[in-house]
Write an enzyme that holds these catalytic residues in place. Structure first.
Site, PDB file in Angstrom:
ATOM      1  N   ASP A  67       0.796  -1.335  -0.036  1.00 45.62           N
ATOM      2  CA  ASP A  67      -0.036   0.077  -0.223  1.00 45.62           C
ATOM      3  C   ASP A  67       0.849   1.221  -0.135  1.00 45.62           C
ATOM      4  O   ASP A  67       1.924   1.435   0.296  1.00 45.62           O
ATOM      5  CB  ASP A  67      -0.962  -0.002   1.137  1.00 45.62           C
ATOM      6  CG  ASP A  67      -0.254  -0.360   2.657  1.00 45.62           C
ATOM      7  OD1 ASP A  67       0.856  -0.309   2.562  1.00 45.62           O
ATOM      8  OD2 ASP A  67      -0.961  -0.586   3.425  1.00 45.62           O
ATOM      9  N   ASP A 136      -7.143  -1.894  14.632  1.00 38.72           N
ATOM     10  CA  ASP A 136      -8.575  -2.527  14.213  1.00 38.72           C
ATOM     11  C   ASP A 136      -8.620  -3.753  13.505  1.00 38.72           C
ATOM     12  O   ASP A 136      -9.682  -4.008  13.259  1.00 38.72           O
ATOM     13  CB  ASP A 136      -9.484  -1.228  13.757  1.00 38.72           C
ATOM     14  CG  ASP A 136      -8.570  -0.862  12.252  1.00 38.72           C
ATOM     15  OD1 ASP A 136      -7.754  -1.522  12.102  1.00 38.72           O
ATOM     16  OD2 ASP A 136      -9.375   0.007  11.772  1.00 38.72           O
ATOM     17  N   HIS A 138      -6.887  -4.516  10.605  1.00 36.86           N
ATOM     18  CA  HIS A 138      -6.763  -4.285   9.040  1.00 36.86           C
ATOM     19  C   HIS A 138      -5.620  -5.065   8.880  1.00 36.86           C
ATOM     20  O   HIS A 138      -4.733  -4.983   9.465  1.00 36.86           O
ATOM     21  CB  HIS A 138      -7.253  -3.052   8.475  1.00 36.86           C
ATOM     22  CG  HIS A 138      -6.079  -1.949   8.883  1.00 36.86           C
ATOM     23  ND1 HIS A 138      -6.403  -1.084   9.524  1.00 36.86           N
ATOM     24  CD2 HIS A 138      -4.584  -2.003   8.921  1.00 36.86           C
ATOM     25  CE1 HIS A 138      -5.117  -0.193   9.723  1.00 36.86           C
ATOM     26  NE2 HIS A 138      -4.242  -0.533   9.243  1.00 36.86           N
ATOM     27  N   GLU A 143      -9.718  -1.352   5.376  1.00 38.74           N
ATOM     28  CA  GLU A 143     -10.315  -1.010   6.577  1.00 38.74           C
ATOM     29  C   GLU A 143     -11.444  -2.124   6.936  1.00 38.74           C
ATOM     30  O   GLU A 143     -12.198  -2.728   6.264  1.00 38.74           O
ATOM     31  CB  GLU A 143     -10.739   0.394   6.340  1.00 38.74           C
ATOM     32  CG  GLU A 143      -9.610   1.336   6.427  1.00 38.74           C
ATOM     33  CD  GLU A 143      -8.600   1.377   7.649  1.00 38.74           C
ATOM     34  OE1 GLU A 143      -8.648   0.475   8.518  1.00 38.74           O
ATOM     35  OE2 GLU A 143      -8.331   2.466   7.893  1.00 38.74           O
TER      36      GLU A 143
HETATM   37  C1  GLP Z   1      -0.652   0.719   8.420  1.00 33.40           C
HETATM   38  C2  GLP Z   1      -0.189  -0.127   7.232  1.00 33.40           C
HETATM   39  C3  GLP Z   1      -0.751  -1.709   7.719  1.00 33.40           C
HETATM   40  C4  GLP Z   1       0.175  -2.098   9.168  1.00 33.40           C
HETATM   41  C5  GLP Z   1      -0.137  -1.191  10.123  1.00 33.40           C
HETATM   42  C6  GLP Z   1       0.168  -1.503  11.523  1.00 33.40           C
HETATM   43  O1  GLP Z   1      -1.968   0.870   8.541  1.00 33.40           O
HETATM   44  N1  GLP Z   1      -0.805   0.033   6.110  1.00 33.40           N
HETATM   45  O2  GLP Z   1      -0.059  -2.314   6.792  1.00 33.40           O
HETATM   46  O3  GLP Z   1       0.213  -3.242   9.319  1.00 33.40           O
HETATM   47  O4  GLP Z   1      -0.099   0.340   9.640  1.00 33.40           O
HETATM   48  O5  GLP Z   1       1.207  -0.684  11.743  1.00 33.40           O
HETATM   49  P1  GLP Z   1       2.426  -0.878  12.733  1.00 33.40           P
HETATM   50  O6  GLP Z   1       3.004  -2.316  12.296  1.00 33.40           O
HETATM   51  O7  GLP Z   1       3.216   0.170  12.736  1.00 33.40           O
HETATM   52  O8  GLP Z   1       1.523  -0.935  13.964  1.00 33.40           O
END
Ligand code: GLP
Length: 260
Positions: A67, A136, A138, A143
Site C-alpha cells: 500500500d 482495528d 486491518h 479497513e
Molecule cells: C498501517 C499499514 C499496515 C500496518 C499497520 C500497522 O495501517 N497500512 O500495513 O500493518 O499500519 O502498523 P504498525 O506495524 O506500525 O503497528
C-alpha cells in the site's frame, strides 16, 4: 493458520525472516510481498543482516508493496516509498526495476490499480506476502467492512487508522485520508502469508484474527481462509488468545512431527 509465540520481538522477527530466507533459498527469483509499519522492521533488519553476513541474495527477487498513502511524494519521509527505501531496499541487492510500490501520486488511480494487479500476475504471483496488522484488525489498508474479495484500489482510511498513524506525522491533520492498497482478495492469492505483530495494543486484533469469526469487520480474519498463513507474535500480542496453550504445544511438538 500456524501461530508461533515468541518471548521477544527480536525472536519473532528472526523466525519470520527465516521463512522468507527459506523461500529465497529454494527459489532465488521469488516474488516477495512487502509491508510497512513498525512491526516488520525487525524482520527487515534480520534479512539485511543475513544479506551482509550470510550472503542471502536478492539479485533475482521481485517485490510488490501492499500500500501507499495518496498524495505523498516518494521523497516524503512518511511515504511508504521512503520507508521501504530507508529500511530495506537501500541495504540489499534487489534490482531497482524489480521493485513495485503503489503510486500515491498517479493521475489515474483506477488504471494504476488495474496495472498493479496485472503486473503481479505477469510476474507469476506473490510467493510470500509479509503483513502487519492494524489495531482495528486491518491488513494493508483494508479497513473494517472491506470486501474479503477486494482487489487493489483506493480506500478512505478509518479514523482509528489515521489516529494510530498520526504518531509518525507532526499533526494528525497531516495524515493522508486516502490510500491505495492491495485488496484482501489480492493478498489471499499469495502462496504463503507471514504476519508479524507485537505488543499489548495488538492483542485484541490478534485474538479476533485467529480465533474470531471470519468477518470483513476484521479483515485480518480472512487469513483463516488461507492454507499457508503463519503468524509470528510476541507474548503481549498473544495476551488474549484462548487457545494459546495449544499453539505452544504444537510448536513444542513440531520437531517430532512426521515430515510432510
Ligand atoms: C498501517 C499499514 C499496515 C500496518 C499497520 C500497522 O495501517 N497500512 O500495513 O500493518 O499500519 O502498523 P504498525 O506495524 O506500525 O503497528
Amino acid at each position: 493458520m500456524e501461530v508461533d509465540i515468541s518471548k521477544t520481538y527480536d525472536e519473532l522477527s528472526r523466525k519470520a525472516a527465516n521463512v522468507i530466507a527459506d523461500v529465497l533459498n529454494a527459489k532465488p527469483n521469488a516474488v516477495l510481498g512487502m509491508a510497512t509499519g513498525s512491526s516488520p522492521l525487525g524482520l527487515y533488519q534480520e534479512l539485511v543482516r543475513m544479506h551482509r553476513e550470510e550472503g542471502l541474495n536478492f539479485s533475482q527477487v521481485t517485490t510488490f508493496n501492499l500500500d501507499e498513502y495518496v498524495g505523498l511524494p516518494v521523497t516524503h519521509k512518511q511515504s511508504y516509498h521512503y520507508f521501504m527505501h530507508e529500511n530495506f531496499f537501500k541495504h540489499v541487492n534487489i534490482p531497482r526495476e524489480n521493485i513495485h510500490i503503489p503510486s500515491g501520486t498517479t493521475r489515474n488511480y483506477r488504471a494504476f490499480c488495474e496495472w498493479y494487479e496485472s503486473r503481479i500476475k505477469s510476474c507469476g504471483g506473490i510467493d510470500v506476502q509479509i503483513l502487519g496488522i492494524g489495531s482495528d484488525g486491518h491488513i494493508a489498508f483494508n479497513e473494517p467492512t472491506s470486501s474479503l474479495t477486494s482487489r487493489t484500489r483506493l480506500k478512505t482510511l478509518a479514523r482509528p487508522t489515521i489516529e494510530d498513524n498520526a504518531r509518525f506525522f507532526d499533526r494528525v491533520e497531516d495524515v493522508p485520508i486516502y490510500a491505495i492498497t492491495m485488496g484482501v482478495g489480492t493478498i489471499l492469492e499469495a502462496q504463503t502469508l507471514v504476519l508479524v505483530a507485537n505488543g499489548k495494543n495488538k492483542a485484541d486484533a490478534v485474538a479476533k484474527m485467529i480465533e474470531g469469526p471470519v468477518t470483513s469487520m476484521i479483515t485480518a480474519s480472512a487469513l483463516q481462509m488461507h492454507s499457508d498463513a503463519r503468524v509470528f507474535i510476541d507474548e503481549p500480542a498473544a495476551g488474549r488468545l484462548q487457545m494459546r496453550e495449544y499453539y505452544e504445544w504444537v510448536q513444542a511438538k513440531k520437531p517430532g512431527a512426521p515430515a510432510t
